[in-house]
Design a protein around this motif. Structure first.
Motif, mmCIF file in Angstrom:
data_model
loop_
_atom_site.group_PDB
_atom_site.id
_atom_site.type_symbol
_atom_site.label_atom_id
_atom_site.label_comp_id
_atom_site.label_asym_id
_atom_site.label_seq_id
_atom_site.Cartn_x
_atom_site.Cartn_y
_atom_site.Cartn_z
ATOM 1 N N ASP A 15 1.058 -1.077 -0.023
ATOM 2 C CA ASP A 15 -0.005 0.118 0.078
ATOM 3 C C ASP A 15 0.285 1.498 -0.411
ATOM 4 N N ARG A 16 1.225 1.438 -1.090
ATOM 5 C CA ARG A 16 1.749 2.603 -1.359
ATOM 6 C C ARG A 16 1.611 4.184 -0.064
ATOM 7 N N ASP A 17 0.348 4.497 -0.292
ATOM 8 C CA ASP A 17 0.168 5.220 0.980
ATOM 9 C C ASP A 17 0.408 6.085 1.947
ATOM 10 N N THR A 18 -0.084 4.391 2.865
ATOM 11 C CA THR A 18 1.081 4.229 3.915
ATOM 12 C C THR A 18 2.444 3.567 4.611
ATOM 13 N N GLU A 19 3.325 2.825 3.004
ATOM 14 C CA GLU A 19 4.091 2.648 2.828
ATOM 15 C C GLU A 19 3.597 0.939 3.915
ATOM 16 N N THR A 20 2.484 0.513 3.649
ATOM 17 C CA THR A 20 2.724 -0.826 4.441
ATOM 18 C C THR A 20 2.652 -1.949 3.578
ATOM 19 N N TRP A 21 3.324 -3.523 3.980
ATOM 20 C CA TRP A 21 3.736 -4.221 3.251
ATOM 21 C C TRP A 21 2.626 -5.312 3.755
ATOM 22 N N TRP A 157 5.395 -13.372 13.924
ATOM 23 C CA TRP A 157 4.387 -14.322 13.251
ATOM 24 C C TRP A 157 6.062 -15.010 12.766
ATOM 25 N N LEU A 158 6.150 -16.432 12.987
ATOM 26 C CA LEU A 158 7.093 -17.304 12.263
ATOM 27 C C LEU A 158 6.402 -18.208 11.902
ATOM 28 N N ILE A 159 6.172 -18.485 10.526
ATOM 29 C CA ILE A 159 4.904 -19.363 9.807
ATOM 30 C C ILE A 159 6.015 -20.055 8.680
ATOM 31 N N GLY A 160 6.568 -21.369 9.541
ATOM 32 C CA GLY A 160 7.581 -21.763 8.574
ATOM 33 C C GLY A 160 8.199 -21.668 8.579
ATOM 34 N N ASP A 161 9.330 -20.799 7.210
ATOM 35 C CA ASP A 161 10.393 -20.577 7.310
ATOM 36 C C ASP A 161 10.166 -18.675 7.475
ATOM 37 N N ALA A 162 9.248 -17.806 7.056
ATOM 38 C CA ALA A 162 8.884 -16.527 7.394
ATOM 39 C C ALA A 162 8.746 -16.519 8.141
ATOM 40 N N LEU A 163 9.681 -15.318 8.346
ATOM 41 C CA LEU A 163 9.093 -14.563 10.043
ATOM 42 C C LEU A 163 8.979 -13.073 9.414
ATOM 43 N N PHE A 164 7.390 -12.553 10.024
ATOM 44 C CA PHE A 164 6.625 -11.768 10.053
ATOM 45 C C PHE A 164 6.675 -10.332 11.780
ATOM 46 N N VAL A 165 7.995 -9.238 11.604
ATOM 47 C CA VAL A 165 8.683 -9.182 12.797
ATOM 48 C C VAL A 165 7.825 -7.473 12.520
ATOM 49 N N GLN A 202 19.255 -18.194 7.896
ATOM 50 C CA GLN A 202 18.743 -18.191 6.998
ATOM 51 C C GLN A 202 17.495 -17.288 6.559
ATOM 52 N N THR A 203 16.896 -17.605 8.092
ATOM 53 C CA THR A 203 15.633 -17.402 8.055
ATOM 54 C C THR A 203 14.825 -16.447 7.436
ATOM 55 N N ARG A 204 13.497 -16.230 6.515
ATOM 56 C CA ARG A 204 14.001 -15.324 6.049
ATOM 57 C C ARG A 204 12.729 -14.174 6.725
ATOM 58 N N MET A 205 12.794 -12.682 6.394
ATOM 59 C CA MET A 205 12.404 -11.788 7.638
ATOM 60 C C MET A 205 11.706 -11.137 6.323
ATOM 61 N N PHE A 206 9.969 -10.651 6.726
ATOM 62 C CA PHE A 206 9.768 -9.694 5.900
ATOM 63 C C PHE A 206 9.075 -9.179 7.216
ATOM 64 N N MET A 207 8.946 -7.636 6.357
ATOM 65 C CA MET A 207 8.980 -5.830 7.078
ATOM 66 C C MET A 207 6.860 -5.746 6.785
ATOM 67 N N CYS A 208 6.612 -4.647 7.842
ATOM 68 C CA CYS A 208 5.541 -4.299 7.678
ATOM 69 C C CYS A 208 5.179 -3.170 6.961
ATOM 70 N N HIS A 209 6.435 -2.464 7.243
ATOM 71 C CA HIS A 209 6.761 -1.069 6.047
ATOM 72 C C HIS A 209 8.067 -0.874 5.560
ATOM 73 N N ASP A 210 7.899 -0.613 4.780
ATOM 74 C CA ASP A 210 9.456 0.255 4.141
ATOM 75 C C ASP A 210 9.324 1.793 3.359
ATOM 76 N N GLU A 222 12.249 -8.046 1.941
ATOM 77 C CA GLU A 222 12.300 -9.043 2.777
ATOM 78 C C GLU A 222 13.709 -8.981 2.577
ATOM 79 N N THR A 223 13.843 -9.240 4.089
ATOM 80 C CA THR A 223 15.642 -9.525 4.208
ATOM 81 C C THR A 223 15.720 -10.894 5.244
#
Length: 292
Positions: A15-21, A157-165, A202-210, A222-223
């Motif tokens: 969402d580009r208006d709030t820069e939210t993933w 939330w660590l869902i499988g190998d994906a971490l949402f921080v 190696q845990t994948r990490m996903f951002m809420c904002h950028d 993603e980092t």
């Protein structure tokens, strides 16, 4: 095969208006899904809402023939409104957040002088998760990691190998989240990040904002734990707690109040529901003067 069962498929939406993933995360067999940190579009000038962004998530899930099991919030966001009720109406699923949301509800119940019927007990959500709790998204095992500091109620939330921080960490060239909201604490954030960064590199990490810094082209979401440990400008390995706290407090003192904090918090502590309509049938959001 066993290793593949731990690997999550992740589809990001910006969402580009709030820069939210926002994310749809689902198992590799394509059966079950969760949504993390959805956005309801909101025009502050007119007070009008729109589900156009959330409809993209709905379309994706329908096209993939997925079953939505969870609509997850990393915390009660101060920069965008949650689309959780719309998504639940369209697709089913349960709305979940960390059990410490009750602390945030108590704080803002007083700030906004909410109606007597509003209960600061988390009952607006379908499930309140505890630190360390596990649950399933299809064949994916998910784990809850309590990560306070930005607010008292943040969860990763660590869902499988994906971490949402959520707002705990940003991309390595942006750093960390502010800690000056009510109940925020830079020392707590430091300890939360050290816990998160103890996961495998190696845990994948996903951002809420950028918030892309000058010189970097485009938004990223993603980092990895290893990349954050090596390169995060605020919290890479070797940064002492007292040094981080000093940097964070200095930075926070320069930040303005988020543009949508007033509508966002009032809605998000209700699991995305709007306040009750008044006697004329209209819903109103309050603006507390000289409070935030």
């Amino acid at each position: 095969m066993a290793q593949e069962e731990h690997c999550a498929r992740v589809q990001p939406f910006l969402d580009r208006d709030t820069e939210t993933w926002s994310y749809v995360v689902y198992d590799r067999e394509g059966g079950s899904a969760a949504i993390v940190d959805s956005v309801l579009n909101f025009d502050a000038a007119s007070g009008r809402t729109s589900s156009r962004g959330a409809e993209e998530l709905v379309s994706f899930i329908q096209e993939k023939d997925l079953t939505l099991e969870w609509i997850l919030e990393t915390h009660a966001h101060a920069d965008h409104l949650s689309a959780a009720p719309f998504l639940r109406q369209q697709l089913g699923g349960r709305i979940g957040i960390g059990e410490q949301i009750c602390q945030v509800q108590k704080i803002f119940r007083d700030v906004f002088n909410l109606e007597r019927e509003f209960l600061a007990d988390g009952s607006q959500f379908d499930h309140l998760f505890k630190d360390g709790e596990t649950f399933q998204v299809g064949k994916l095992t998910a784990k809850v990691i309590y990560s306070p500091g930005h607010t008292p109620a943040d969860m990763a939330w660590l869902i499988g190998d994906a971490l949402f921080v959520g707002d705990t960490l940003f991309m390595p060239d942006v750093g960390s989240a502010r800690c000056d909201f009510p109940g925020g604490d830079a020392s707590e954030l430091y300890r939360s990040v050290r816990k998160i960064l103890s996961l495998p590199d190696q845990t994948r990490m996903f951002m809420c904002h950028d918030y892309p810094p000058k010189g970097r082209r485009g938004y990223q979401c993603e980092t990895s734990v290893g990349e954050q440990r090596r390169e995060n400008i605020h919290l890479r390995d070797g940064v002492a707690e007292e040094d981080f706290v000093a940097v964070r407090r200095k930075r926070d003192a320069t930040l303005s109040v988020p543009r949508l904090i007033v509508p966002s918090v009032q809605v998000n502590i209700r699991a995305g529901q709007m306040p009750p309509a008044e006697s004329n049938g209209t819903i109103y959001l309050k603006v507390p003067l000289n409070q935030l």
